[in-house]
Write a protein that holds these residues in place. Structure first.
Motif, PDB file in Angstrom:
ATOM      1  N   ASP A 233      49.342 -49.841  -1.438  1.00  0.00           N
ATOM      2  CA  ASP A 233      49.041 -48.908  -2.527  1.00  0.00           C
ATOM      3  C   ASP A 233      49.106 -47.461  -2.041  1.00  0.00           C
ATOM      4  OD1 ASP A 233      48.099 -48.055  -5.159  1.00  0.00           O
ATOM      5  OD2 ASP A 233      46.165 -47.703  -4.183  1.00  0.00           O
ATOM      6  N   TYR A 234      48.445 -47.160  -0.933  1.00  0.00           N
ATOM      7  CA  TYR A 234      48.456 -45.783  -0.430  1.00  0.00           C
ATOM      8  C   TYR A 234      49.826 -45.389   0.111  1.00  0.00           C
ATOM      9  CZ  TYR A 234      43.598 -44.933  -1.370  1.00  0.00           C
ATOM     10  OH  TYR A 234      42.410 -44.736  -2.023  1.00  0.00           O
ATOM     11  N   THR A 235      50.568 -46.335   0.660  1.00  0.00           N
ATOM     12  CA  THR A 235      51.927 -46.046   1.112  1.00  0.00           C
ATOM     13  C   THR A 235      52.792 -45.644  -0.073  1.00  0.00           C
ATOM     14  OG1 THR A 235      51.720 -47.558   2.991  1.00  0.00           O
ATOM     15  CG2 THR A 235      53.955 -47.047   2.254  1.00  0.00           C
ATOM     16  N   LYS A 236      52.654 -46.361  -1.181  1.00  0.00           N
ATOM     17  CA  LYS A 236      53.412 -46.024  -2.393  1.00  0.00           C
ATOM     18  C   LYS A 236      53.018 -44.643  -2.917  1.00  0.00           C
ATOM     19  CE  LYS A 236      54.428 -47.698  -7.021  1.00  0.00           C
ATOM     20  NZ  LYS A 236      54.087 -48.652  -8.062  1.00  0.00           N
ATOM     21  N   ARG A 237      51.725 -44.366  -2.951  1.00  0.00           N
ATOM     22  CA  ARG A 237      51.254 -43.052  -3.413  1.00  0.00           C
ATOM     23  C   ARG A 237      51.801 -41.935  -2.527  1.00  0.00           C
ATOM     24  NH1 ARG A 237      44.845 -43.228  -4.847  1.00  0.00           N
ATOM     25  NH2 ARG A 237      44.733 -45.277  -5.809  1.00  0.00           N
ATOM     26  N   LEU A 238      51.798 -42.175  -1.228  1.00  0.00           N
ATOM     27  CA  LEU A 238      52.262 -41.179  -0.270  1.00  0.00           C
ATOM     28  C   LEU A 238      53.742 -40.848  -0.456  1.00  0.00           C
ATOM     29  CD1 LEU A 238      51.208 -39.567   2.149  1.00  0.00           C
ATOM     30  CD2 LEU A 238      51.687 -41.566   3.581  1.00  0.00           C
ATOM     31  N   SER A 239      54.507 -41.811  -0.933  1.00  0.00           N
ATOM     32  CA  SER A 239      55.953 -41.615  -1.098  1.00  0.00           C
ATOM     33  C   SER A 239      56.300 -40.523  -2.113  1.00  0.00           C
ATOM     34  CB  SER A 239      56.624 -42.934  -1.492  1.00  0.00           C
ATOM     35  OG  SER A 239      56.282 -43.289  -2.820  1.00  0.00           O
ATOM     36  N   PHE A 240      55.346 -40.123  -2.947  1.00  0.00           N
ATOM     37  CA  PHE A 240      55.595 -39.042  -3.891  1.00  0.00           C
ATOM     38  C   PHE A 240      55.563 -37.679  -3.204  1.00  0.00           C
ATOM     39  CE2 PHE A 240      53.958 -42.451  -6.640  1.00  0.00           C
ATOM     40  CZ  PHE A 240      55.015 -42.542  -7.525  1.00  0.00           C
ATOM     41  N   TYR A 241      55.066 -37.616  -1.981  1.00  0.00           N
ATOM     42  CA  TYR A 241      54.901 -36.348  -1.273  1.00  0.00           C
ATOM     43  C   TYR A 241      55.835 -36.172  -0.090  1.00  0.00           C
ATOM     44  CZ  TYR A 241      50.616 -36.339  -3.978  1.00  0.00           C
ATOM     45  OH  TYR A 241      49.719 -36.377  -5.012  1.00  0.00           O
ATOM     46  N   ILE A 242      56.100 -37.278   0.599  1.00  0.00           N
ATOM     47  CA  ILE A 242      56.858 -37.179   1.846  1.00  0.00           C
ATOM     48  C   ILE A 242      57.506 -38.529   2.142  1.00  0.00           C
ATOM     49  CG2 ILE A 242      54.966 -37.854   3.398  1.00  0.00           C
ATOM     50  CD1 ILE A 242      55.985 -35.344   5.116  1.00  0.00           C
ATOM     51  N   LYS A 243      58.561 -38.492   2.947  1.00  0.00           N
ATOM     52  CA  LYS A 243      59.148 -39.752   3.410  1.00  0.00           C
ATOM     53  C   LYS A 243      58.225 -40.330   4.479  1.00  0.00           C
ATOM     54  CE  LYS A 243      63.261 -41.914   5.199  1.00  0.00           C
ATOM     55  NZ  LYS A 243      64.568 -41.749   5.821  1.00  0.00           N
ATOM     56  N   PHE A 244      57.724 -41.526   4.222  1.00  0.00           N
ATOM     57  CA  PHE A 244      56.788 -42.181   5.134  1.00  0.00           C
ATOM     58  C   PHE A 244      57.312 -43.554   5.495  1.00  0.00           C
ATOM     59  CE2 PHE A 244      53.170 -45.105   5.752  1.00  0.00           C
ATOM     60  CZ  PHE A 244      52.606 -44.521   6.866  1.00  0.00           C
ATOM     61  N   LEU A 245      57.278 -43.847   6.788  1.00  0.00           N
ATOM     62  CA  LEU A 245      57.707 -45.152   7.289  1.00  0.00           C
ATOM     63  C   LEU A 245      56.588 -45.759   8.119  1.00  0.00           C
ATOM     64  CD1 LEU A 245      61.156 -43.993   8.732  1.00  0.00           C
ATOM     65  CD2 LEU A 245      60.785 -45.133   6.542  1.00  0.00           C
ATOM     66  N   ALA A 246      56.385 -47.041   7.958  1.00  0.00           N
ATOM     67  CA  ALA A 246      55.445 -47.771   8.810  1.00  0.00           C
ATOM     68  C   ALA A 246      56.247 -48.812   9.559  1.00  0.00           C
ATOM     69  CB  ALA A 246      54.353 -48.425   7.974  1.00  0.00           C
ATOM     70  N   GLU A 247      56.122 -48.809  10.864  1.00  0.00           N
ATOM     71  CA  GLU A 247      56.848 -49.765  11.694  1.00  0.00           C
ATOM     72  C   GLU A 247      55.835 -50.569  12.500  1.00  0.00           C
ATOM     73  OE1 GLU A 247      60.733 -49.876  14.545  1.00  0.00           O
ATOM     74  OE2 GLU A 247      60.301 -48.117  13.341  1.00  0.00           O
ATOM     75  N   ILE A 248      55.856 -51.859  12.300  1.00  0.00           N
ATOM     76  CA  ILE A 248      54.908 -52.745  12.962  1.00  0.00           C
ATOM     77  C   ILE A 248      55.602 -53.434  14.132  1.00  0.00           C
ATOM     78  CG2 ILE A 248      53.321 -54.697  12.685  1.00  0.00           C
ATOM     79  CD1 ILE A 248      52.687 -52.096  10.997  1.00  0.00           C
ATOM     80  N   ILE A 249      55.009 -53.304  15.293  1.00  0.00           N
ATOM     81  CA  ILE A 249      55.505 -53.993  16.486  1.00  0.00           C
ATOM     82  C   ILE A 249      54.729 -55.308  16.580  1.00  0.00           C
ATOM     83  CG2 ILE A 249      55.614 -53.946  19.001  1.00  0.00           C
ATOM     84  CD1 ILE A 249      55.816 -50.869  18.774  1.00  0.00           C
ATOM     85  N   PRO A 250      55.422 -56.438  16.622  1.00  0.00           N
ATOM     86  CA  PRO A 250      54.709 -57.727  16.693  1.00  0.00           C
ATOM     87  C   PRO A 250      53.802 -57.808  17.917  1.00  0.00           C
ATOM     88  CG  PRO A 250      57.056 -58.064  16.289  1.00  0.00           C
ATOM     89  CD  PRO A 250      56.874 -56.610  16.608  1.00  0.00           C
ATOM     90  N   ASP A 251      52.714 -58.542  17.754  1.00  0.00           N
ATOM     91  CA  ASP A 251      51.818 -58.780  18.890  1.00  0.00           C
ATOM     92  C   ASP A 251      52.605 -59.384  20.043  1.00  0.00           C
ATOM     93  OD1 ASP A 251      49.208 -57.976  17.946  1.00  0.00           O
ATOM     94  OD2 ASP A 251      49.243 -59.723  16.627  1.00  0.00           O
ATOM     95  N   ILE A 252      52.231 -59.029  21.246  1.00  0.00           N
ATOM     96  CA  ILE A 252      52.870 -59.595  22.435  1.00  0.00           C
ATOM     97  C   ILE A 252      52.422 -61.037  22.599  1.00  0.00           C
ATOM     98  CG2 ILE A 252      52.957 -59.433  24.950  1.00  0.00           C
ATOM     99  CD1 ILE A 252      52.884 -56.456  24.648  1.00  0.00           C
ATOM    100  N   LYS A 253      53.361 -61.883  22.931  1.00  0.00           N
ATOM    101  CA  LYS A 253      53.068 -63.307  23.110  1.00  0.00           C
ATOM    102  C   LYS A 253      52.484 -63.557  24.505  1.00  0.00           C
ATOM    103  CE  LYS A 253      56.034 -64.849  19.556  1.00  0.00           C
ATOM    104  NZ  LYS A 253      55.416 -64.123  18.493  1.00  0.00           N
ATOM    105  N   ASN A 254      51.716 -64.610  24.621  1.00  0.00           N
ATOM    106  CA  ASN A 254      51.144 -65.057  25.895  1.00  0.00           C
ATOM    107  C   ASN A 254      50.312 -63.983  26.601  1.00  0.00           C
ATOM    108  OD1 ASN A 254      52.422 -67.610  25.626  1.00  0.00           O
ATOM    109  ND2 ASN A 254      54.318 -66.721  26.418  1.00  0.00           N
ATOM    110  N   VAL A 255      49.501 -63.238  25.825  1.00  0.00           N
ATOM    111  CA  VAL A 255      48.681 -62.186  26.442  1.00  0.00           C
ATOM    112  C   VAL A 255      47.612 -62.752  27.374  1.00  0.00           C
ATOM    113  CG1 VAL A 255      49.062 -60.409  24.706  1.00  0.00           C
ATOM    114  CG2 VAL A 255      47.213 -62.031  24.395  1.00  0.00           C
ATOM    115  N   LYS A 256      47.274 -64.030  27.215  1.00  0.00           N
ATOM    116  CA  LYS A 256      46.265 -64.642  28.090  1.00  0.00           C
ATOM    117  C   LYS A 256      46.703 -64.586  29.544  1.00  0.00           C
ATOM    118  CE  LYS A 256      44.911 -67.871  24.504  1.00  0.00           C
ATOM    119  NZ  LYS A 256      45.238 -69.153  23.962  1.00  0.00           N
ATOM    120  N   ASN A 257      48.018 -64.567  29.764  1.00  0.00           N
ATOM    121  CA  ASN A 257      48.556 -64.550  31.128  1.00  0.00           C
ATOM    122  C   ASN A 257      48.721 -63.133  31.675  1.00  0.00           C
ATOM    123  OD1 ASN A 257      48.790 -67.343  30.903  1.00  0.00           O
ATOM    124  ND2 ASN A 257      50.863 -67.193  30.084  1.00  0.00           N
ATOM    125  N   LEU A 258      48.349 -62.105  30.866  1.00  0.00           N
ATOM    126  CA  LEU A 258      48.554 -60.720  31.278  1.00  0.00           C
ATOM    127  C   LEU A 258      47.219 -60.013  31.491  1.00  0.00           C
ATOM    128  CD1 LEU A 258      51.264 -59.655  28.640  1.00  0.00           C
ATOM    129  CD2 LEU A 258      51.664 -60.411  30.989  1.00  0.00           C
TER     130      LEU A 258
END
Length: 157
Positions: free
Chosen positions: A22-47
């Motif tokens: 909802d807020y991302t859509k509202r924000l689009s009326f003011y500025i170009k906004f992008l959200a980029e999600i980086i997937p969680d790292i796999k096997n973090v138990k070993n790190l």
């Protein structure tokens, strides 16, 4: 100017995601906004924490362009009230930059390489919030900042 938010891990709470959308859509009326999600790292138990930060850091840095201005959402960053944050946004827009990138790191923060690349740090609160909640709070504050700049009634002084 484009504002981009990079975050580690997806939002799995449907209600939170609905509000973010909802807020991302509202924000689009003011500025170009992008959200980029980086997937969680796999096997973090070993790190170790440091190894996890390093891997996340590499993924974050790979998402950046050479001309991006990088601001880390970090508990030790500068704090603003909403009006001052809107002025902060305006200063960046006036500077003529192409893309302003904000990053929400993983559970252990950022790698040293990400800190070295950063142009600044911003804190939304001295309190600790989940990474999923911070996305909503940050995008809402971006929206609020633009309504303040446009002198619209969303933010009551």
């Amino acid at each position: 100017m484009t504002i981009k938010l990079i975050a580690i891990g997806k939002t799995d709470n449907k209600e939170l995601q609905s509000l973010i959308d909802d807020y991302t859509k509202r924000l689009s009326f003011y500025i170009k906004f992008l959200a980029e999600i980086i997937p969680d790292i796999k096997n973090v138990k070993n790190l170790s924490e440091e190894q996890q930060k390093q891997k996340e850091g590499e993924l974050i840095l790979n998402k950046l362009n050479a001309t991006d201005v990088l601001i880390l959402l970090d508990e030790n960053g500068k704090q603003f009230d909403s009006v001052n944050f809107s002025e902060y946004l305006q200063k960046h827009m006036n500077a003529g930059m192409k893309q302003l990138v904000f990053v929400i790191g993983g559970p252990y923060g950022f790698s040293e390489d990400v800190y070295k690349k950063a142009n600044g740090k911003l804190s939304l609160s001295k309190m600790t919030f989940s990474h999923q909640m911070i996305r909503l709070f940050f995008i809402e504050q971006l929206y609020r900042g633009f309504t303040i700049l446009k002198n619209e009634p969303y933010h009551h002084r």
